[in-house]
Motif scaffolding. Structure first.
Motif, PDB file in Angstrom:
ATOM      1  N   SER A  86       0.840  -1.197   0.000  1.00 29.93           N
ATOM      2  CA  SER A  86       0.000   0.000   0.000  1.00 29.93           C
ATOM      3  C   SER A  86       0.879   1.254   0.000  1.00 29.93           C
ATOM      4  N   ASN A 121       1.329  -9.296   4.892  1.00 26.71           N
ATOM      5  CA  ASN A 121       0.526  -9.792   3.758  1.00 26.71           C
ATOM      6  C   ASN A 121       0.755  -8.900   2.530  1.00 26.71           C
ATOM      7  N   ARG A 140      -8.781   0.694   1.400  1.00 30.90           N
ATOM      8  CA  ARG A 140      -8.320  -0.703   1.501  1.00 30.90           C
ATOM      9  C   ARG A 140      -7.354  -0.849   2.684  1.00 30.90           C
ATOM     10  N   GLU A 141      -6.527   0.159   2.896  1.00 31.18           N
ATOM     11  CA  GLU A 141      -5.574   0.073   3.998  1.00 31.18           C
ATOM     12  C   GLU A 141      -6.289   0.189   5.344  1.00 31.18           C
ATOM     13  N   ASN A 194      -7.598  -3.157   5.743  1.00 30.66           N
ATOM     14  CA  ASN A 194      -6.507  -4.098   6.009  1.00 30.66           C
ATOM     15  C   ASN A 194      -6.154  -4.086   7.498  1.00 30.66           C
ATOM     16  N   SER A 238      -8.801  -5.641   9.624  1.00 32.00           N
ATOM     17  CA  SER A 238      -8.935  -7.101   9.626  1.00 32.00           C
ATOM     18  C   SER A 238      -8.590  -7.692  10.986  1.00 32.00           C
ATOM     19  N   VAL A 257      -7.525 -12.462   5.875  1.00 31.37           N
ATOM     20  CA  VAL A 257      -6.721 -11.407   5.256  1.00 31.37           C
ATOM     21  C   VAL A 257      -7.593 -10.678   4.231  1.00 31.37           C
ATOM     22  N   LEU A 258      -7.269  -9.418   4.034  1.00 27.70           N
ATOM     23  CA  LEU A 258      -8.014  -8.623   3.055  1.00 27.70           C
ATOM     24  C   LEU A 258      -7.843  -9.235   1.676  1.00 27.70           C
TER      25      LEU A 258
END
Lengths: 120, 157
Positions: free
Chosen positions: A9, A56, B95-96, B99, B102, B113-114
């Protein structure tokens, strides 16, 4: 000193850089990579002293990245900055030679506390 | 696979406060229905690669939390809400947020996990099944200091 931030990211790489500054960790060259494979290439090319890696990631995970570094005998301070904060993951990180695991979300104080002894 | 324990508002608040560095208020709210409302759906996979959990965020929460993460000005987030879709850079930031979020599932149930993020509706079949009959459901109304209020719901198998 060179510090390599490895995270898929871009936003998180920016936040890690910002947190380093907030923690008073400055005067170092900060490098970036988007996954473990790219991180491994950067370590070989740039020889950073410290790697801050996500867990991840696509292509090569942080754990695979760490194992690759160890298997190739590359000596570098390595720690995870990750949302994987369960005891199982912390144990796995430690067993494979990670020096620390900073959980997301993190604070500048945590960075300072964990990274200062390594950088100084 | 063991069921996921209920995710509490307080845990959500602590995570977002630490992540965004802002005051956060979290209250129980109405579930986001992404089959009817423009929303962002985040999918989470279990260690076997199967769909295990979901986030459904209305555009306000998605845009405001994404903007707060990287200090993007409020008008940019509001513009995304008005447009009915998050631009790519805000989606990456959201998304982060997910993430990091999660970990709420990981401290409450099977490891996830995403996996993916998508603008909805329409809701794909797999997520639709979880939404229709969730094993665990948590619905929050969340206020982010300097940005505003939005809704986030979490669902698991």
């Amino acid at each position: 000193m060179k510090i390599l931030i490895v995270d898929d990211s871009k936003a998180m790489r920016m936040i890690v850089k910002r947190t380093l500054r907030q923690a008073g960790i400055s005067g170092h060259e900060v490098l970036e990579a988007g996954d473990g494979k790219e991180g491994l290439e950067k370590v070989k090319a740039e020889s950073p002293e410290l790697v801050l890696s996500d867990w991840n990631m696509p292509v090569m995970s942080g754990l695979e990245f760490l194992k690759a570094l160890k298997s190739e005998g590359i000596d570098v301070h390595f720690g995870f900055v990750t949302s994987e904060t369960t005891q199982e993951m912390r144990k796995l990180a430690e067993e494979n030679g990670a020096e620390f695991l900073i959980g997301k979300p993190f604070t500048a104080e945590t960075f300072e506390e964990i990274l200062d002894p390594i950088l100084n | 696979m063991p069921a996921t324990k209920q995710i509490e508002a307080q845990d959500c608040k602590i995570l977002l406060k630490n992540l965004l560095g802002r005051d956060i208020t979290v209250e129980t709210g109405d579930p986001v229905d992404p089959s009817k409302t423009p929303a962002v759906l985040i999918t989470f996979h279990n260690d076997e690669g199967g769909l295990q959990a979901l986030w459904a965020a209305d555009l306000r929460f998605a845009a405001f939390s994404a903007a707060a993460l990287t200090m993007v000005p409020l008008p940019v987030a509001e513009e995304a809400v008005s447009a009915g879709k998050l631009p790519e850079d805000l989606m990456d930031c959201f998304r982060e947020v997910a993430n990091v979020g999660s970990s709420l599932f990981n401290h409450a149930g099977p490891h996830v996990v995403l996996a993916d993020s998508l603008a909805v509706p329409p809701v794909p079949e797999g997520p639709g099944k979880i939404l229709a009959s969730p094993g665990m459901q948590a619905a929050f109304r969340i206020e982010i200091e300097d940005y505003g209020k939005g809704s986030l719901s979490m669902f698991t198998l």
